[in-house]
Design a protein around this motif. Structure first.
Motif, PDB file in Angstrom:
ATOM      1  N   GLY A 115      -5.371  -8.484   6.882  1.00 37.65           N
ATOM      2  CA  GLY A 115      -4.495  -7.401   7.352  1.00 37.65           C
ATOM      3  C   GLY A 115      -3.116  -7.931   7.722  1.00 37.65           C
ATOM      4  O   GLY A 115      -2.933  -9.116   8.019  1.00 37.65           O
ATOM      5  N   TYR A 116      -2.159  -7.054   7.741  1.00 38.22           N
ATOM      6  CA  TYR A 116      -0.767  -7.368   8.061  1.00 38.22           C
ATOM      7  C   TYR A 116      -0.688  -8.123   9.401  1.00 38.22           C
ATOM      8  O   TYR A 116      -1.250  -7.688  10.411  1.00 38.22           O
ATOM      9  CB  TYR A 116      -0.001  -6.054   8.111  1.00 38.22           C
ATOM     10  N   ALA A 117       0.029  -9.252   9.397  1.00 38.38           N
ATOM     11  CA  ALA A 117       0.019 -10.169  10.544  1.00 38.38           C
ATOM     12  C   ALA A 117       0.528  -9.538  11.843  1.00 38.38           C
ATOM     13  O   ALA A 117       0.130  -9.944  12.935  1.00 38.38           O
ATOM     14  CB  ALA A 117       0.864 -11.402  10.210  1.00 38.38           C
ATOM     15  N   GLY A 162      -2.673  -2.775   1.114  1.00 42.09           N
ATOM     16  CA  GLY A 162      -2.626  -3.911   2.030  1.00 42.09           C
ATOM     17  C   GLY A 162      -1.501  -4.878   1.716  1.00 42.09           C
ATOM     18  O   GLY A 162      -1.086  -5.027   0.574  1.00 42.09           O
ATOM     19  N   ASN A 163      -1.013  -5.512   2.758  1.00 44.00           N
ATOM     20  CA  ASN A 163      -0.084  -6.647   2.633  1.00 44.00           C
ATOM     21  C   ASN A 163      -0.763  -7.814   3.332  1.00 44.00           C
ATOM     22  O   ASN A 163      -1.099  -7.677   4.514  1.00 44.00           O
ATOM     23  CB  ASN A 163       1.240  -6.317   3.316  1.00 44.00           C
ATOM     24  N   PRO A 164      -1.022  -8.937   2.675  1.00 46.02           N
ATOM     25  CA  PRO A 164      -0.439  -9.422   1.419  1.00 46.02           C
ATOM     26  C   PRO A 164      -1.287  -9.212   0.165  1.00 46.02           C
ATOM     27  O   PRO A 164      -0.950  -9.747  -0.888  1.00 46.02           O
ATOM     28  CB  PRO A 164      -0.340 -10.926   1.685  1.00 46.02           C
ATOM     29  N   GLU A 191       0.857   2.900   5.954  1.00 44.10           N
ATOM     30  CA  GLU A 191       1.180   3.091   4.535  1.00 44.10           C
ATOM     31  C   GLU A 191       2.606   2.630   4.241  1.00 44.10           C
ATOM     32  O   GLU A 191       3.402   3.349   3.640  1.00 44.10           O
ATOM     33  CB  GLU A 191       0.994   4.564   4.158  1.00 44.10           C
ATOM     34  N   ALA A 192       2.944   1.406   4.665  1.00 44.50           N
ATOM     35  CA  ALA A 192       4.300   0.890   4.426  1.00 44.50           C
ATOM     36  C   ALA A 192       4.628   0.886   2.924  1.00 44.50           C
ATOM     37  O   ALA A 192       5.787   1.031   2.539  1.00 44.50           O
ATOM     38  CB  ALA A 192       4.428  -0.521   4.999  1.00 44.50           C
ATOM     39  N   TYR A 193       3.602   0.729   2.088  1.00 43.41           N
ATOM     40  CA  TYR A 193       3.805   0.699   0.626  1.00 43.41           C
ATOM     41  C   TYR A 193       3.294   1.983  -0.025  1.00 43.41           C
ATOM     42  O   TYR A 193       3.047   2.007  -1.228  1.00 43.41           O
ATOM     43  CB  TYR A 193       3.117  -0.541   0.028  1.00 43.41           C
ATOM     44  N   ARG A 217       4.592   5.292   7.880  1.00 43.97           N
ATOM     45  CA  ARG A 217       5.352   4.959   6.660  1.00 43.97           C
ATOM     46  C   ARG A 217       6.660   4.285   7.067  1.00 43.97           C
ATOM     47  O   ARG A 217       7.005   4.234   8.247  1.00 43.97           O
ATOM     48  CB  ARG A 217       5.614   6.206   5.820  1.00 43.97           C
ATOM     49  N   THR A 218       7.409   3.825   6.092  1.00 43.55           N
ATOM     50  CA  THR A 218       8.661   3.134   6.411  1.00 43.55           C
ATOM     51  C   THR A 218       9.726   3.418   5.348  1.00 43.55           C
ATOM     52  O   THR A 218       9.396   3.758   4.204  1.00 43.55           O
ATOM     53  CB  THR A 218       8.436   1.611   6.511  1.00 43.55           C
ATOM     54  N   PHE A 219      10.976   3.252   5.756  1.00 41.73           N
ATOM     55  CA  PHE A 219      12.093   3.323   4.807  1.00 41.73           C
ATOM     56  C   PHE A 219      12.437   1.935   4.266  1.00 41.73           C
ATOM     57  O   PHE A 219      13.374   1.795   3.489  1.00 41.73           O
ATOM     58  CB  PHE A 219      13.324   3.937   5.496  1.00 41.73           C
ATOM     59  N   SER A 220      11.692   0.911   4.699  1.00 39.91           N
ATOM     60  CA  SER A 220      12.067  -0.470   4.365  1.00 39.91           C
ATOM     61  C   SER A 220      11.729  -0.881   2.938  1.00 39.91           C
ATOM     62  O   SER A 220      12.289  -1.857   2.442  1.00 39.91           O
ATOM     63  CB  SER A 220      11.360  -1.447   5.304  1.00 39.91           C
ATOM     64  N   LYS A 221      10.797  -0.194   2.304  1.00 39.68           N
ATOM     65  CA  LYS A 221      10.301  -0.664   1.005  1.00 39.68           C
ATOM     66  C   LYS A 221      10.833   0.218  -0.123  1.00 39.68           C
ATOM     67  O   LYS A 221      11.856  -0.081  -0.713  1.00 39.68           O
ATOM     68  CB  LYS A 221       8.766  -0.710   1.023  1.00 39.68           C
ATOM     69  N   MET A 228      18.127  -1.356   7.678  1.00 43.38           N
ATOM     70  CA  MET A 228      18.460  -0.292   8.645  1.00 43.38           C
ATOM     71  C   MET A 228      17.398  -0.143   9.722  1.00 43.38           C
ATOM     72  O   MET A 228      17.638   0.484  10.750  1.00 43.38           O
ATOM     73  CB  MET A 228      18.634   1.050   7.910  1.00 43.38           C
ATOM     74  N   ARG A 229      16.210  -0.674   9.493  1.00 46.77           N
ATOM     75  CA  ARG A 229      15.099  -0.640  10.454  1.00 46.77           C
ATOM     76  C   ARG A 229      14.720   0.790  10.852  1.00 46.77           C
ATOM     77  O   ARG A 229      14.947   1.232  11.987  1.00 46.77           O
ATOM     78  CB  ARG A 229      15.440  -1.458  11.727  1.00 46.77           C
ATOM     79  N   VAL A 230      14.158   1.515   9.906  1.00 49.86           N
ATOM     80  CA  VAL A 230      13.669   2.864  10.211  1.00 49.86           C
ATOM     81  C   VAL A 230      12.257   3.040   9.665  1.00 49.86           C
ATOM     82  O   VAL A 230      12.014   2.860   8.464  1.00 49.86           O
ATOM     83  CB  VAL A 230      14.574   3.983   9.619  1.00 49.86           C
TER      84      VAL A 230
HETATM   85  C1  LIG Z   1       1.851  -3.431   5.940  1.00 51.17           C
HETATM   86  C2  LIG Z   1       3.171  -3.419   6.614  1.00 51.17           C
HETATM   87  N1  LIG Z   1       3.351  -2.630   7.669  1.00 51.17           N
HETATM   88  C3  LIG Z   1       4.533  -2.574   8.325  1.00 51.17           C
HETATM   89  C4  LIG Z   1       5.602  -3.367   7.920  1.00 51.17           C
HETATM   90  C5  LIG Z   1       6.857  -3.314   8.736  1.00 51.17           C
HETATM   91  O1  LIG Z   1       7.802  -2.578   8.116  1.00 51.17           O
HETATM   92  P1  LIG Z   1       9.130  -2.097   8.858  1.00 51.17           P
HETATM   93  O2  LIG Z   1      10.237  -2.738   8.126  1.00 51.17           O
HETATM   94  O3  LIG Z   1       9.097  -0.612   8.724  1.00 51.17           O
HETATM   95  O4  LIG Z   1       9.047  -2.507  10.292  1.00 51.17           O
HETATM   96  C6  LIG Z   1       5.470  -4.202   6.814  1.00 51.17           C
HETATM   97  C7  LIG Z   1       6.608  -5.050   6.397  1.00 51.17           C
HETATM   98  O5  LIG Z   1       6.523  -5.904   5.592  1.00 51.17           O
HETATM   99  C8  LIG Z   1       4.228  -4.234   6.142  1.00 51.17           C
HETATM  100  O6  LIG Z   1       4.034  -5.041   5.102  1.00 51.17           O
END
Ligand SMILES: Cc1ncc(COP(=O)(O)O)c(C=O)c1O
Length: 370
Positions: A115-117, A162-164, A191-193, A217-221, A228-230
């Motif tokens: 899972g995401y660290a 999942g990440n990674p 659901e960042a991705y 969810r995120t605007f980062s991907k 912008m960090r949203v």
């Molecule tokens: C699974 C997962 N969740 C959250 C984030 C964090 O994203 P954010 O840029 O929205 O903080 C990431 C960023 O790599 C991610 O891989």
């Protein structure tokens, strides 16, 4: 001169390791190709740049604490009630805040093996214990998660995809997980991705109506706004009320809100960006498999490459870095034999696969070539 200090952090903070971000150092003199942080291959929509420009004349004022325009845009696009939406300084702020709301010393927080660290970091920061359930074939196992729930488990984080790993489980599996969990356990579906995996019938936002489930969810991907960090999420009303008490007021800058609003409203640009990334991702997976590497199917903007062993992964990482190509080693995730490669532009991907192919086929990939 520094004086010895009697100031001590809380014991659980002192026991934490610093959060490990990607090592972005490259050989000097090379044009760096950054494929280590799962950022978008493309800049944001031109409408975003115009929208930010437009609001900067009012940057002396604090931003809207209720994210009214941004929430409205998300609500409109995803058909969600605006009151159920909260926005954060990246989804990381929402993960952090959820953990502060629902876990503390004496509690346990559960996620899966790879899972995401940041789930672990957020858990440790509140003094709770972190557990990781095994995965099956680099994929979240609902049965293993259910088997790892303990009497004092308060929260479960599932990043899907999942990440990674880049893998995902189906909505039906998440529903099975929720149905089997006790009602007092908070389930956070990250659901960042998600935009790279959006499929009819697989959306999960409605699960928030159960009262104990949050979808982030995120605007980062997909939207290309990591800088912008949203982030945003869908919250049950009672959970949103508690979260508002501890989210930093005015947490998203004037520029961030304007950028994310314009990005959300330009779905055509986001969809075209994702389509291009998915196309290059799948081509890259085919090429890597042709080189004899093990690469799971990905539902994200990155691929996870499995080398025969940890040494082979380190040698490949070094060879790429010597060419200015920065990917992410996965030893910190317990996958030392893996490298994670973010899908970049067509030119950057061609360069990365060319150098990896050269490395793997010329004998330089062996520790002591004969
Ligand atoms: C699974 C997962 N969740 C959250 C984030 C964090 O994203 P954010 O840029 O929205 O903080 C990431 C960023 O790599 C991610 O891989």
């Amino acid at each position: 001169m520094m004086h010895p200090s009697s100031i001590q952090p809380n014991a659980h903070i002192a026991a934490m390791a610093p959060y490990a971000l990607a090592d972005l150092n490259v050989a000097t003199g090379k044009r760096p190709i950054m494929l280590a942080q799962n950022e978008s291959a493309l800049p944001p929509s031109p409408l975003v740049v115009a929208a930010v420009d437009d609001v900067m004349h009012a940057a002396q004022f604090y931003p809207d604490p209720d994210w009214t325009g941004l929430r409205g845009a998300i609500a409109q696009v995803h058909d969600i009630a605006p009151e159920q939406i909260l926005c954060g300084g990246g989804s990381m702020e929402l993960i952090d805040c959820l953990t502060r709301c629902y876990a503390g010393p004496g509690d346990r927080v559960l996620s899966s093996q790879y899972g995401y660290a940041f789930f672990r970091t957020a858990t440790r920061a509140v003094g709770a214990a972190f557990d990781a359930a095994p995965e099956n074939d680099l994929t979240v196992s609902v049965d293993a998660l259910l088997g790892a729930v303990q009497a004092d488990t308060r929260m479960i984080f599932v990043a899907n995809p999942g990440n990674p790993t880049g893998t995902r489980i189906r909505r039906s599996e998440l529903v099975r997980l929720r149905d089997a969990l006790a009602d007092h356990i908070m389930l956070v579906i990250d659901e960042a991705y998600g935009e790279f995996a959006d499929t009819p019938g697989e959306a999960t936002f409605d699960l928030a109506s159960r009262g104990n489930t949050v979808v982030l969810r995120t605007f980062s991907k997909a939207y290309g706004l990591a800088g912008m960090r949203v982030g945003w999420g869908v919250f049950p009303p009672a959970v949103a009320t508690e979260m508002r008490k501890i989210l930093t007021p005015n947490n998203i800058s004037v520029a961030g809100q304007a950028a994310a609003t314009a990005a959300m409203l330009d779905q055509a640009y986001m969809r075209a960006t994702c389509a291009g990334i998915i196309d290059r991702r799948d081509r890259c997976i085919r090429e890597l498999r042709n080189l004899g590497l093990v690469v799971p199917d990905s539902f994200t903007n990155f691929v996870l490459i499995r080398f025969p062993d940890g040494d082979a992964a380190v040698r490949a990482d070094r060879a790429l870095r010597a060419e200015g190509i920065v990917v992410r080693g996965m030893a910190g995730y317990g996958l030392p034999e893996c490298l994670r490669v973010t899908v970049g532009s067509a030119a950057d991907m061609a360069c990365a696969t060319e150098h990896l192919t050269k490395h793997l086929t010329t004998g330089h990939n062996r520790e002591n070539p004969q």
